[in-house]
Design a protein around this motif. Structure first.
Motif, mmCIF file in Angstrom:
data_model
loop_
_atom_site.group_PDB
_atom_site.id
_atom_site.type_symbol
_atom_site.label_atom_id
_atom_site.label_comp_id
_atom_site.label_asym_id
_atom_site.label_seq_id
_atom_site.Cartn_x
_atom_site.Cartn_y
_atom_site.Cartn_z
ATOM 1 N N PHE A 408 0.829 -1.201 0.000
ATOM 2 C CA PHE A 408 0.000 0.000 0.000
ATOM 3 C C PHE A 408 0.870 1.259 0.000
ATOM 4 N N GLU A 409 1.871 1.292 0.879
ATOM 5 C CA GLU A 409 2.718 2.493 0.948
ATOM 6 C C GLU A 409 3.480 2.702 -0.354
ATOM 7 N N GLN A 410 3.963 1.617 -0.955
ATOM 8 C CA GLN A 410 4.680 1.742 -2.222
ATOM 9 C C GLN A 410 3.769 2.308 -3.306
ATOM 10 N N ALA A 411 2.515 1.834 -3.354
ATOM 11 C CA ALA A 411 1.574 2.341 -4.356
ATOM 12 C C ALA A 411 1.231 3.803 -4.090
ATOM 13 N N ALA A 412 1.067 4.158 -2.817
ATOM 14 C CA ALA A 412 0.733 5.548 -2.488
ATOM 15 C C ALA A 412 1.873 6.488 -2.845
ATOM 16 N N ARG A 413 3.098 6.037 -2.642
ATOM 17 C CA ARG A 413 4.250 6.878 -2.964
ATOM 18 C C ARG A 413 4.365 7.167 -4.460
ATOM 19 N N THR A 414 3.789 6.310 -5.301
ATOM 20 C CA THR A 414 3.914 6.485 -6.748
ATOM 21 C C THR A 414 2.801 7.335 -7.344
ATOM 22 N N VAL A 415 1.824 7.758 -6.524
ATOM 23 C CA VAL A 415 0.799 8.677 -7.049
ATOM 24 C C VAL A 415 1.516 9.946 -7.498
ATOM 25 N N PRO A 416 1.371 10.356 -8.761
ATOM 26 C CA PRO A 416 2.192 11.453 -9.303
ATOM 27 C C PRO A 416 2.207 12.720 -8.458
ATOM 28 N N ARG A 417 1.044 13.160 -7.954
ATOM 29 C CA ARG A 417 1.003 14.417 -7.199
ATOM 30 C C ARG A 417 1.691 14.283 -5.836
ATOM 31 N N LEU A 418 1.848 13.045 -5.360
ATOM 32 C CA LEU A 418 2.452 12.828 -4.046
ATOM 33 C C LEU A 418 3.914 12.428 -4.130
ATOM 34 N N ALA A 419 4.351 11.973 -5.292
ATOM 35 C CA ALA A 419 5.718 11.501 -5.460
ATOM 36 C C ALA A 419 6.706 12.617 -5.129
ATOM 37 N N GLY A 420 7.746 12.251 -4.406
ATOM 38 C CA GLY A 420 8.778 13.218 -4.065
ATOM 39 C C GLY A 420 8.497 14.020 -2.812
ATOM 40 N N ARG A 421 7.270 13.929 -2.269
ATOM 41 C CA ARG A 421 6.917 14.701 -1.080
ATOM 42 C C ARG A 421 6.832 13.836 0.176
ATOM 43 N N TRP A 422 6.837 12.531 0.005
ATOM 44 C CA TRP A 422 6.477 11.622 1.090
ATOM 45 C C TRP A 422 7.391 11.761 2.304
ATOM 46 N N ASP A 423 8.703 11.615 2.094
ATOM 47 C CA ASP A 423 9.627 11.608 3.234
ATOM 48 C C ASP A 423 9.561 12.914 4.020
ATOM 49 N N ARG A 424 9.477 14.031 3.318
ATOM 50 C CA ARG A 424 9.407 15.316 4.001
ATOM 51 C C ARG A 424 8.099 15.469 4.768
ATOM 52 N N ALA A 425 7.015 14.972 4.194
ATOM 53 C CA ALA A 425 5.700 15.126 4.830
ATOM 54 C C ALA A 425 5.573 14.291 6.099
ATOM 55 N N VAL A 426 6.226 13.147 6.148
ATOM 56 C CA VAL A 426 6.073 12.263 7.310
ATOM 57 C C VAL A 426 7.186 12.455 8.332
ATOM 58 N N ALA A 427 8.120 13.373 8.050
ATOM 59 C CA ALA A 427 9.282 13.531 8.936
ATOM 60 C C ALA A 427 8.877 13.914 10.350
ATOM 61 N N HIS A 428 7.782 14.672 10.484
ATOM 62 C CA HIS A 428 7.393 15.157 11.809
ATOM 63 C C HIS A 428 6.197 14.407 12.388
ATOM 64 N N LEU A 429 5.854 13.276 11.796
ATOM 65 C CA LEU A 429 4.810 12.452 12.399
ATOM 66 C C LEU A 429 5.317 11.870 13.718
ATOM 67 N N PRO A 430 4.421 11.641 14.671
ATOM 68 C CA PRO A 430 4.853 10.911 15.877
ATOM 69 C C PRO A 430 5.454 9.574 15.491
ATOM 70 N N ARG A 431 6.444 9.131 16.240
ATOM 71 C CA ARG A 431 7.103 7.870 15.931
ATOM 72 C C ARG A 431 6.089 6.726 15.862
ATOM 73 N N ALA A 432 6.440 5.721 15.100
ATOM 74 C CA ALA A 432 5.540 4.571 14.975
ATOM 75 C C ALA A 432 5.327 3.888 16.320
ATOM 76 N N ASP A 433 6.342 4.001 17.210
ATOM 77 C CA ASP A 433 6.207 3.402 18.534
ATOM 78 C C ASP A 433 5.792 4.439 19.571
ATOM 79 N N SER A 434 5.186 5.535 19.123
ATOM 80 C CA SER A 434 4.809 6.615 20.038
ATOM 81 C C SER A 434 3.681 6.167 20.962
ATOM 82 N N ARG A 435 3.491 6.954 22.003
ATOM 83 C CA ARG A 435 2.472 6.623 22.987
ATOM 84 C C ARG A 435 1.207 7.423 22.753
#
Length: 690
Positions: A408-435
């Motif tokens: 799913f994540e691989q397919a979402a990353r290839t959506v043209p309007r979203l490509a190239g923005r993914w890493d920057r957009a998720v950089a400030h998300l709470p950690r996956a192991d966050s509380r």
């Protein structure tokens, strides 16, 4: 034609109840409002200016209010007085509103707190009903306004909903600034929403009243440059603005539903396009274009129109159509991930909280949900919010299988309007192991000795989840606490849940039996503290009453954070011993519901010093030295294993309680009072960068 100006400034609220907590605003936020009223009255001698205020009786305000011209109508700011003030705003011309006060969110509604509010008895006016009421025949047809009020989530207050159908054609341009779940510094000299608005309205080079569309275009650029916590959001409801604020007043919901069905889309999707078009094409023509796949041709015709206004509306419709096309493209990617509609809505609420977005009406389709996130003043911010939603969805999908989530994540990353923005957009998300922190506010009635829950709040790390509106069903206190815990665990099954008990003065040493739940049918007795991670917090201090030293607490919390950065291995120092360690240990229990005088003075003297990390026993131990030695060893062991992470000690304590083999650990209360998670912050710090 007359200019009507309604200036509302509420800084002082009803006297505090017996618990001493006050919701008065501690900074002079009303100063800007009074100065604006004076400026308008002097600039336009014919203007009808109404100043509704509740301000502290200080020398500064007495001097400032003495400068208000006599012809300005002065009223109070109670719920009743504010309703009465509306009668002075009737007539033909332009209506200008500037409102600064506390604000809250309750069940998705934006509410403005009136001056007769106190913590236990909030009184408010519904923003939606106010703007609907102002569309009535008696009020000016052109209106603009600015609401500077936070949007903290609270239980339902007493709400005044004003009457009106909202079906009268009215040009309404309104902005709402809300720092929901965030607090900035109380530096009132920093440029923020209110200072930007007042500066624009007071500009002597600008015609007054300014044309709303031109003013809002300029303010939109200025607001977009402000930091996130003070950014403003439009609440337009016009025939020409093209901004989606409300579906009321343009066409009835039944007609929208019929057009949407014929256009083969949801009502929410059709509504977004129709509001963007703002009447430049009839609803039936829009329906036909969608049904027959001819909307691109319609957009081409609008772009070539001779009228600037028609071209502008065509541009807005084109933007809305692009958002819907992207939403449908993303929807195709999301079909196989296996999340329920309830889960998608929960994730949407998390993004709204993380990105400080305005509350929106519940979407009726997945595409409408995505469009609401994409529809932001800056396109890049909308794309980033959408990416964060998809990243959170991928995390949740990993519960069902890593392969599904990765594909799913691989397919979402290839959506043209979203490509190239993914890493920057998720950089400030709470950690996956966050509380996830579930805050449960407790109340103890000393007269009747009854216990109750006064509110619950959910935080993702330090960000409030504004979509949390869970009220427990009837039952005993422990049953209600358990219900809140179970709902939070279901919604955030991938995260560790920490239960923060917001205890009043008399419950800081509550007995173990308070959180033991007996099921006579199953023959079981469940101790909630052994099932979930529990920590304690001081409810009365969080509300901000000065006698509980909230400023000292916040300073000490900042001090501990710096100390932990330099010396991360956690340790404990017992009261009365030479100062050492990060955690302050009280070797004796404090007051309990059945013994309110137990060590009361000594216990609260220790708490008033402001230490954010503490611990103490809930009962007296015969061998105090053995107790102190056992707890110190426990803290040091886990403090070395998890340096700088006191919540790991709480997790280890829960594991020790689950085994039930160590009575000293089972009797320990761990106190981790972090000011960054405080639903009552607005009671004394909400004056963030007005």
């Amino acid at each position: 034609m007359t200019t009507f100006a309604w200036i509302v400034a509420i800084e002082s609220y009803a006297p505090a109840a017996g618990d001493g907590a006050s919701i008065d605003i501690g900074e002079p936020i009303g100063k800007l409002a009074v100065e604006l009223a004076i400026t308008i009255a002097r600039r336009d001698p014919e203007a009808c200016v109404v100043l509704s205020s509740s301000l502290p009786d200080t020398a500064q305000y007495r001097q400032l209010l003495a400068q208000v011209p006599e012809r300005v109508l002065r009223t109070g700011a109670s719920q009743h007085a504010l309703q009465d003030a509306l009668s002075a705003l009737k007539g033909e011309g332009t209506l200008l509103i500037y409102w600064i006060s506390h604000g809250v969110m309750a069940r998705g509604r934006r509410l403005l707190l009136c001056a007769d509010s106190r913590i236990a008895d909030l009184r408010a006016i519904d923003v939606d009903s106010l703007l609907t009421h102002l569309r009535g025949d008696a009020y000016p047809r052109t209106q603009m306004g600015f609401f500077d009020a936070c949007a903290q989530v609270v239980p339902d207050p007493a709400v005044l909903s004003l009457g009106g159908s909202g079906d009268r054609d009215t040009e309404q341009y309104f902005y709402f600034s809300a720092a929901a779940a965030q607090v900035a510094s109380a530096d009132t000299q920093t440029t923020g929403f209110s200072r930007t608005v007042v500066a624009a309205l007071s500009d002597g080079e600008r015609v007054f009243p300014p044309p709303p569309a031109e003013l809002f275009a300029e303010l939109g650029r200025r607001f977009d440059a402000l930091q996130l916590s003070t950014r403003a959001f439009p609440l337009h409801w016009t025939t020409g603005s093209g901004t989606d604020w409300s579906s009321k007043g343009v066409a009835d919901d039944a007609a929208t539903a019929r057009h949407a069905a014929a256009a083969r889309c949801s009502a929410g999707e059709f509504e977004q396009l129709r509001l963007a078009a703002a009447g430049c094409i009839p609803d039936q023509a829009l329906c036909d274009a969608l049904r027959d796949g001819k909307l691109p041709s319609v957009l081409a015709q609008l772009s070539g129109a001779a009228s600037d206004q028609v071209r502008l509306r065509g541009q807005l419709l084109a933007d809305a159509w692009q958002r819907l096309e992207l939403a449908r493209e993303i929807e195709e990617v999301c079909l196989g991930i296996g999340l329920s509609w309830r889960e998608w809505q929960d994730l949407r609420d998390q993004v709204v909280a993380l990105d400080n977005l305005p509350a929106a009406t519940p979407p009726d389709s997945f595409a409408a949900l995505l469009c609401a996130l994409l529809d932001q003043a800056r396109t890049d911010r909308g794309l980033d919010s959408c990416i964060r939603l998809l990243a959170l969805a991928a995390r949740r999908a990993r519960r069902c299988g890593k392969g599904i989530a990765d594909r799913f994540e691989q397919a979402a990353r290839t959506v043209p309007r979203l490509a190239g923005r993914w890493d920057r957009a998720v950089a400030h998300l709470p950690r996956a192991d966050s509380r996830v922190f579930l805050l449960i506010g407790l109340h103890h009635d000393g007269a009747s000795r009854t216990l109750s829950i006064v509110g619950s709040w959910l935080y993702l790390d330090n960000d409030m989840d504004t979509g949390w509106h869970v009220a427990p069903s009837a039952g005993t206190l422990v049953e209600q606490v358990n219900e809140l815990i179970q709902v939070a665990k279901v919604r955030h099954a991938e995260s560790k849940l920490v239960v923060e008990l917001l205890a009043p003065n008399d419950l800081l040493c509550s007995p173990r039996a308070l959180f033991e739940m007996t099921d006579s049918e199953l023959g079981t007795c469940t101790w909630l503290e052994a099932q979930s991670i529990f920590i304690l917090r001081w409810h009365d201090r969080m509300k901000g009453a000065a006698r509980f030293q909230p400023g000292t607490w916040m300073q000490q919390a900042d001090h501990i954070e710096r100390c932990t950065a330099n010396t991360p291995q956690l340790d404990i120092g017992w009261l009365g011993d030479p100062p050492q360690g990060h955690i302050v240990g009280i070797p004796f229990p404090g007051p309990a519901p059945d013994d309110l005088g137990r060590n009361r003075a000594a216990f609260f003297s220790a708490l008033l010093r402001g230490a954010p990390w503490m611990c103490w026993p809930r009962e007296v131990h015969d061998d105090e030295a053995a107790f102190k030695q056992r707890i110190r060893a426990f803290v040091r062991d886990h403090g070395a294993l998890w340096p700088g992470q006191p919540h790991r000690i709480a997790e280890a304590l829960q594991q020790a309680r689950s085994s039930g083999t160590d009575p000293l650990l089972c009797s320990l209360w761990l106190f981790i009072d972090d000011p960054r998670r405080n639903p009552y912050t607005w009671t004394y710090l909400e004056t963030a960068q007005r």
